[in-house]
Design a protein around this motif. Structure first.
Motif, PDB file in Angstrom:
ATOM      1  N   TYR A 109       0.756  -1.209   0.039  1.00  0.00           N
ATOM      2  CA  TYR A 109      -0.097  -0.122   0.197  1.00  0.00           C
ATOM      3  C   TYR A 109       0.902   1.131   0.056  1.00  0.00           C
ATOM      4  O   TYR A 109       2.195   1.268   0.187  1.00  0.00           O
ATOM      5  CB  TYR A 109      -0.977  -0.046   1.163  1.00  0.00           C
ATOM      6  N   GLU A 110       0.229   2.663  -0.277  1.00  0.00           N
ATOM      7  CA  GLU A 110       0.842   3.628  -0.467  1.00  0.00           C
ATOM      8  C   GLU A 110      -0.162   4.711   0.213  1.00  0.00           C
ATOM      9  O   GLU A 110      -1.233   4.589  -0.522  1.00  0.00           O
ATOM     10  CB  GLU A 110       1.553   4.057  -1.805  1.00  0.00           C
ATOM     11  N   LEU A 111       0.386   5.805   0.925  1.00  0.00           N
ATOM     12  CA  LEU A 111      -0.683   6.706   1.343  1.00  0.00           C
ATOM     13  C   LEU A 111      -0.156   8.102   0.790  1.00  0.00           C
ATOM     14  O   LEU A 111       0.841   8.412   0.349  1.00  0.00           O
ATOM     15  CB  LEU A 111      -0.381   6.861   2.975  1.00  0.00           C
ATOM     16  N   ILE A 112      -1.312   8.572   0.175  1.00  0.00           N
ATOM     17  CA  ILE A 112      -1.497   9.762  -0.742  1.00  0.00           C
ATOM     18  C   ILE A 112      -1.933  10.869  -0.030  1.00  0.00           C
ATOM     19  O   ILE A 112      -3.229  10.787   0.163  1.00  0.00           O
ATOM     20  CB  ILE A 112      -1.932   9.476  -2.165  1.00  0.00           C
ATOM     21  N   PRO A 113      -1.245  12.012   0.586  1.00  0.00           N
ATOM     22  CA  PRO A 113      -2.021  13.137   1.409  1.00  0.00           C
ATOM     23  C   PRO A 113      -3.018  13.728   0.401  1.00  0.00           C
ATOM     24  O   PRO A 113      -2.923  13.703  -0.824  1.00  0.00           O
ATOM     25  CB  PRO A 113      -0.818  13.947   1.594  1.00  0.00           C
ATOM     26  N   GLY A 114      -3.913  14.516   0.805  1.00  0.00           N
ATOM     27  CA  GLY A 114      -4.943  15.151   0.176  1.00  0.00           C
ATOM     28  C   GLY A 114      -5.030  16.607   1.055  1.00  0.00           C
ATOM     29  O   GLY A 114      -4.698  16.533   2.435  1.00  0.00           O
ATOM     30  N   ILE A 115      -5.545  17.569   0.506  1.00  0.00           N
ATOM     31  CA  ILE A 115      -5.992  18.900   1.371  1.00  0.00           C
ATOM     32  C   ILE A 115      -7.207  18.614   2.177  1.00  0.00           C
ATOM     33  O   ILE A 115      -8.015  18.217   1.481  1.00  0.00           O
ATOM     34  CB  ILE A 115      -6.281  20.096   0.367  1.00  0.00           C
ATOM     35  N   SER A 116      -7.016  18.795   3.362  1.00  0.00           N
ATOM     36  CA  SER A 116      -8.161  18.724   4.589  1.00  0.00           C
ATOM     37  C   SER A 116      -9.030  19.935   4.691  1.00  0.00           C
ATOM     38  O   SER A 116      -8.450  21.051   4.254  1.00  0.00           O
ATOM     39  CB  SER A 116      -7.600  18.371   5.727  1.00  0.00           C
ATOM     40  N   SER A 117     -10.424  19.901   4.693  1.00  0.00           N
ATOM     41  CA  SER A 117     -11.204  20.796   4.885  1.00  0.00           C
ATOM     42  C   SER A 117     -10.913  21.618   6.135  1.00  0.00           C
ATOM     43  O   SER A 117     -11.226  22.531   6.513  1.00  0.00           O
ATOM     44  CB  SER A 117     -12.777  20.418   5.021  1.00  0.00           C
ATOM     45  N   VAL A 118     -10.099  20.761   7.066  1.00  0.00           N
ATOM     46  CA  VAL A 118      -9.386  21.627   8.395  1.00  0.00           C
ATOM     47  C   VAL A 118      -8.630  23.008   7.758  1.00  0.00           C
ATOM     48  O   VAL A 118      -8.760  24.051   8.472  1.00  0.00           O
ATOM     49  CB  VAL A 118      -8.451  20.596   9.186  1.00  0.00           C
ATOM     50  N   LEU A 119      -7.888  22.800   6.798  1.00  0.00           N
ATOM     51  CA  LEU A 119      -6.997  23.710   6.362  1.00  0.00           C
ATOM     52  C   LEU A 119      -7.783  24.808   5.330  1.00  0.00           C
ATOM     53  O   LEU A 119      -7.722  25.899   5.478  1.00  0.00           O
ATOM     54  CB  LEU A 119      -5.695  23.355   5.649  1.00  0.00           C
ATOM     55  N   ALA A 120      -8.515  24.175   4.150  1.00  0.00           N
ATOM     56  CA  ALA A 120      -9.046  24.831   3.252  1.00  0.00           C
ATOM     57  C   ALA A 120     -10.313  25.499   3.719  1.00  0.00           C
ATOM     58  O   ALA A 120     -10.556  26.449   3.417  1.00  0.00           O
ATOM     59  CB  ALA A 120      -9.568  23.844   2.277  1.00  0.00           C
ATOM     60  N   ALA A 121     -11.303  25.029   4.294  1.00  0.00           N
ATOM     61  CA  ALA A 121     -12.500  25.618   4.738  1.00  0.00           C
ATOM     62  C   ALA A 121     -12.262  27.060   5.534  1.00  0.00           C
ATOM     63  O   ALA A 121     -13.018  27.901   5.064  1.00  0.00           O
ATOM     64  CB  ALA A 121     -13.460  24.824   5.475  1.00  0.00           C
ATOM     65  N   PRO A 122     -11.599  27.045   6.429  1.00  0.00           N
ATOM     66  CA  PRO A 122     -11.382  28.468   7.067  1.00  0.00           C
ATOM     67  C   PRO A 122     -10.864  29.477   6.198  1.00  0.00           C
ATOM     68  O   PRO A 122     -11.292  30.559   6.167  1.00  0.00           O
ATOM     69  CB  PRO A 122     -10.502  28.206   8.369  1.00  0.00           C
ATOM     70  N   LEU A 123     -10.080  29.115   5.239  1.00  0.00           N
ATOM     71  CA  LEU A 123      -9.433  29.930   4.438  1.00  0.00           C
ATOM     72  C   LEU A 123     -10.373  30.624   3.433  1.00  0.00           C
ATOM     73  O   LEU A 123     -10.602  31.725   2.838  1.00  0.00           O
ATOM     74  CB  LEU A 123      -8.330  29.384   3.613  1.00  0.00           C
TER      75      LEU A 123
END
Length: 229
Positions: A109-123
Protein backbone atom coordinates in the motif's frame (compact mmCIF):
# COMPACT_ATOMS: atom_id res chain seq x y z
CA UNK A 1 -0.89 -5.34 -6.57
CA UNK A 2 -1.11 -2.15 -4.53
CA UNK A 3 -3.81 -0.30 -2.63
CA UNK A 4 -3.39 3.46 -2.67
CA UNK A 5 -5.06 5.31 0.19
CA UNK A 6 -5.68 8.61 -1.59
CA UNK A 7 -6.87 11.93 -0.23
CA UNK A 8 -9.46 13.43 -2.60
CA UNK A 9 -8.93 16.84 -1.06
CA UNK A 10 -11.76 19.36 -0.99
CA UNK A 11 -13.64 20.94 -3.82
CA UNK A 12 -13.28 19.75 -7.37
CA UNK A 13 -10.66 18.11 -9.53
CA UNK A 14 -8.50 21.23 -9.30
CA UNK A 15 -7.72 20.44 -5.64
CA UNK A 16 -6.38 16.93 -6.28
CA UNK A 17 -2.64 16.46 -6.02
CA UNK A 18 -0.88 15.60 -9.27
CA UNK A 19 -0.12 12.12 -7.95
CA UNK A 20 -3.73 11.49 -6.93
CA UNK A 21 -4.92 12.62 -10.35
CA UNK A 22 -2.54 10.27 -12.12
CA UNK A 23 -3.51 7.27 -10.01
CA UNK A 24 -7.24 7.81 -10.49
CA UNK A 25 -6.82 7.87 -14.27
CA UNK A 26 -5.23 4.39 -14.12
CA UNK A 27 -7.31 2.74 -11.41
CA UNK A 28 -8.87 -0.72 -11.69
CA UNK A 29 -11.05 -0.23 -8.60
CA UNK A 30 -11.99 2.89 -6.62
CA UNK A 31 -13.62 2.41 -3.23
CA UNK A 32 -14.75 5.92 -2.37
CA UNK A 33 -16.21 7.96 0.45
CA UNK A 34 -18.68 10.83 0.12
CA UNK A 35 -16.71 13.29 -2.01
CA UNK A 36 -16.87 17.05 -2.38
CA UNK A 37 -17.12 16.67 -6.15
CA UNK A 38 -18.27 13.51 -7.95
CA UNK A 39 -16.48 14.69 -11.12
CA UNK A 40 -13.32 13.28 -9.56
CA UNK A 41 -14.68 9.81 -10.37
CA UNK A 42 -15.11 10.81 -14.02
CA UNK A 43 -11.31 10.77 -14.34
CA UNK A 44 -11.27 7.00 -13.91
CA UNK A 45 -10.88 4.76 -16.98
CA UNK A 46 -13.92 3.05 -18.49
CA UNK A 47 -13.02 -0.36 -17.05
CA UNK A 48 -12.71 0.94 -13.49
CA UNK A 49 -15.06 -0.52 -10.87
CA UNK A 50 -16.41 2.26 -8.62
CA UNK A 51 -17.75 1.29 -5.20
CA UNK A 52 -19.56 3.85 -3.02
CA UNK A 53 -18.99 3.30 0.71
CA UNK A 54 -19.53 6.88 1.86
CA UNK A 55 -20.71 7.53 5.41
CA UNK A 56 -23.07 10.32 6.37
CA UNK A 57 -24.31 10.95 9.90
CA UNK A 58 -27.81 9.59 10.51
CA UNK A 59 -27.97 7.67 7.22
CA UNK A 60 -27.58 3.99 6.40
CA UNK A 61 -23.98 3.38 5.34
CA UNK A 62 -21.52 0.62 4.61
CA UNK A 63 -20.06 -0.95 7.74
CA UNK A 64 -16.35 -0.61 8.40
CA UNK A 65 -16.06 -4.39 8.53
CA UNK A 66 -17.48 -4.68 5.01
CA UNK A 67 -15.13 -1.98 3.72
CA UNK A 68 -12.19 -3.83 5.26
CA UNK A 69 -13.21 -7.04 3.51
CA UNK A 70 -13.59 -5.22 0.18
CA UNK A 71 -10.04 -3.94 0.48
CA UNK A 72 -8.74 -7.45 1.05
CA UNK A 73 -10.78 -8.98 -1.78
CA UNK A 74 -10.04 -6.32 -4.37
CA UNK A 75 -6.46 -5.89 -3.20
CA UNK A 76 -5.74 -9.56 -3.90
CA UNK A 77 -7.49 -9.51 -7.27
CA UNK A 78 -6.59 -6.22 -8.99
CA UNK A 79 -3.34 -4.41 -9.76
CA UNK A 80 -4.28 -0.84 -8.84
CA UNK A 81 -6.91 -0.30 -6.14
CA UNK A 82 -7.68 3.15 -4.74
CA UNK A 83 -9.29 3.76 -1.39
CA UNK A 84 -10.43 7.32 -2.04
CA UNK A 85 -11.09 9.35 1.09
CA UNK A 86 -12.46 12.84 1.33
CA UNK A 87 -9.87 15.40 2.44
CA UNK A 88 -6.76 13.71 3.82
CA UNK A 89 -6.70 9.98 4.66
CA UNK A 90 -5.05 10.56 8.02
CA UNK A 91 -7.58 13.05 9.44
CA UNK A 92 -10.63 11.24 10.84
CA UNK A 93 -10.39 8.89 7.88
CA UNK A 94 -10.59 5.50 9.65
CA UNK A 95 -7.24 4.68 8.09
CA UNK A 96 -5.85 2.46 10.85
CA UNK A 97 -8.50 -0.32 10.79
CA UNK A 98 -8.19 -0.56 7.01
CA UNK A 99 -4.42 -0.92 7.14
CA UNK A 100 -4.81 -3.54 9.87
CA UNK A 101 -7.27 -5.47 7.70
CA UNK A 102 -4.88 -5.85 4.75
CA UNK A 103 -1.73 -6.43 6.81
CA UNK A 104 -2.09 -10.25 7.19
CA UNK A 105 -2.33 -10.61 3.40
CA UNK A 106 0.90 -8.77 2.63
CA UNK A 107 -0.91 -6.42 0.26
CA UNK A 108 1.35 -3.50 -0.54
CA UNK A 109 0.00 0.00 0.00
CA UNK A 110 0.91 3.66 -0.32
CA UNK A 111 -0.50 6.73 1.44
CA UNK A 112 -1.25 9.79 -0.72
CA UNK A 113 -2.00 13.01 1.23
CA UNK A 114 -4.86 15.32 0.31
CA UNK A 115 -5.92 18.84 1.25
CA UNK A 116 -8.11 18.64 4.34
CA UNK A 117 -11.16 20.80 4.99
CA UNK A 118 -9.44 21.58 8.30
CA UNK A 119 -7.11 23.85 6.33
CA UNK A 120 -9.17 24.80 3.30
CA UNK A 121 -12.59 25.65 4.76
CA UNK A 122 -11.42 28.42 7.12
CA UNK A 123 -9.37 29.97 4.31
CA UNK A 124 -12.36 29.95 1.96
CA UNK A 125 -14.26 31.76 4.71
CA UNK A 126 -11.54 34.42 4.84
CA UNK A 127 -10.08 33.26 8.15
CA UNK A 128 -6.47 32.46 8.99
CA UNK A 129 -5.97 29.66 11.48
CA UNK A 130 -2.92 31.42 12.91
CA UNK A 131 -1.67 34.97 13.29
CA UNK A 132 1.48 36.22 14.98
CA UNK A 133 -0.14 37.65 18.11
CA UNK A 134 -3.80 36.57 18.17
CA UNK A 135 -3.51 33.01 16.91
CA UNK A 136 -0.34 31.33 18.07
CA UNK A 137 -1.76 27.81 18.01
CA UNK A 138 -4.73 25.82 16.79
CA UNK A 139 -6.24 22.41 17.55
CA UNK A 140 -8.44 20.07 15.53
CA UNK A 141 -11.03 17.85 17.22
CA UNK A 142 -14.00 15.69 16.34
CA UNK A 143 -17.32 17.02 17.59
CA UNK A 144 -18.93 13.61 17.31
CA UNK A 145 -18.72 12.92 21.06
CA UNK A 146 -17.97 16.17 22.91
CA UNK A 147 -18.51 14.60 26.33
CA UNK A 148 -15.15 12.81 26.16
CA UNK A 149 -13.12 15.96 25.39
CA UNK A 150 -11.29 18.10 27.95
CA UNK A 151 -12.97 21.45 27.34
CA UNK A 152 -10.97 23.17 30.09
CA UNK A 153 -7.95 22.77 27.80
CA UNK A 154 -9.72 23.29 24.48
CA UNK A 155 -11.31 26.54 25.66
CA UNK A 156 -7.83 28.03 26.01
CA UNK A 157 -6.72 27.22 22.44
CA UNK A 158 -6.52 30.35 20.27
CA UNK A 159 -8.21 28.70 17.28
CA UNK A 160 -10.31 25.56 17.53
CA UNK A 161 -11.37 23.62 14.42
CA UNK A 162 -14.19 21.13 14.90
CA UNK A 163 -15.24 18.51 12.37
CA UNK A 164 -18.41 16.40 12.62
CA UNK A 165 -19.82 18.80 15.18
CA UNK A 166 -23.04 20.04 13.56
CA UNK A 167 -25.42 17.94 15.65
CA UNK A 168 -23.66 18.84 18.89
CA UNK A 169 -23.13 22.55 18.22
CA UNK A 170 -25.30 23.77 21.15
CA UNK A 171 -23.48 21.46 23.55
CA UNK A 172 -20.06 22.51 22.21
CA UNK A 173 -20.89 26.18 22.72
CA UNK A 174 -22.17 25.46 26.24
CA UNK A 175 -18.98 23.60 27.11
CA UNK A 176 -16.79 26.45 25.86
CA UNK A 177 -18.75 29.13 27.71
CA UNK A 178 -18.78 26.97 30.81
CA UNK A 179 -14.98 26.84 30.67
CA UNK A 180 -14.72 30.64 30.50
CA UNK A 181 -14.30 31.06 26.76
CA UNK A 182 -15.41 34.59 25.96
CA UNK A 183 -18.91 34.87 24.52
CA UNK A 184 -17.42 37.36 22.04
CA UNK A 185 -15.15 34.68 20.55
CA UNK A 186 -15.60 34.51 16.79
CA UNK A 187 -17.28 31.43 15.35
CA UNK A 188 -17.55 30.58 11.68
CA UNK A 189 -19.47 27.63 10.27
CA UNK A 190 -18.69 26.46 6.73
CA UNK A 191 -21.19 23.99 5.29
CA UNK A 192 -20.38 21.94 2.17
CA UNK A 193 -16.88 23.41 2.00
CA UNK A 194 -15.58 23.43 -1.55
CA UNK A 195 -18.91 22.64 -3.17
CA UNK A 196 -21.06 24.86 -5.34
CA UNK A 197 -23.63 25.07 -2.53
CA UNK A 198 -21.09 26.13 0.12
CA UNK A 199 -22.63 28.29 2.85
CA UNK A 200 -20.94 30.34 5.57
CA UNK A 201 -22.29 31.71 8.83
CA UNK A 202 -20.23 34.10 10.95
CA UNK A 203 -20.90 35.40 14.43
CA UNK A 204 -19.84 34.83 18.01
CA UNK A 205 -20.56 32.24 20.67
CA UNK A 206 -23.44 34.27 22.07
CA UNK A 207 -25.41 34.69 18.83
CA UNK A 208 -24.52 31.82 16.49
CA UNK A 209 -27.35 29.52 17.60
CA UNK A 210 -29.86 32.23 16.74
CA UNK A 211 -28.46 32.40 13.22
CA UNK A 212 -28.57 28.67 12.49
CA UNK A 213 -31.71 27.67 14.40
CA UNK A 214 -33.59 25.04 12.41
CA UNK A 215 -30.90 24.76 9.71
CA UNK A 216 -29.28 21.44 8.84
CA UNK A 217 -25.54 22.18 9.00
CA UNK A 218 -24.00 18.81 8.16
CA UNK A 219 -21.42 18.42 6.74
CA UNK A 220 -19.65 21.44 8.14
CA UNK A 221 -16.43 22.78 9.61
CA UNK A 222 -16.75 24.85 12.77
CA UNK A 223 -14.00 27.34 13.62
CA UNK A 224 -13.86 29.16 16.96
CA UNK A 225 -11.14 31.78 17.11
CA UNK A 226 -9.67 34.75 18.96
CA UNK A 227 -8.45 36.21 15.68
CA UNK A 228 -10.19 39.45 14.76
CA UNK A 229 -10.63 39.71 10.99
Amino acid sequence: MTIYFVGAGVGGVDYLTVKAHGLITRADVIIYDALADSQILDLAPAHCLKVDVGKRGGRVSTSQQKINQMLVDYGLQYSLVIRLKSGDPGIFGRLHPELEAIAPYNISYELIPGISSVLAAPLWAGMSLTEKHQGRHFAVVSGHDPDVLDWSILASIDTLVILMGARNLPLIIDYLLGCDRSSDSSIIIIKNAGRKDQQIWQGNLSNMMDQVQGISLSPCVIVISNIIS
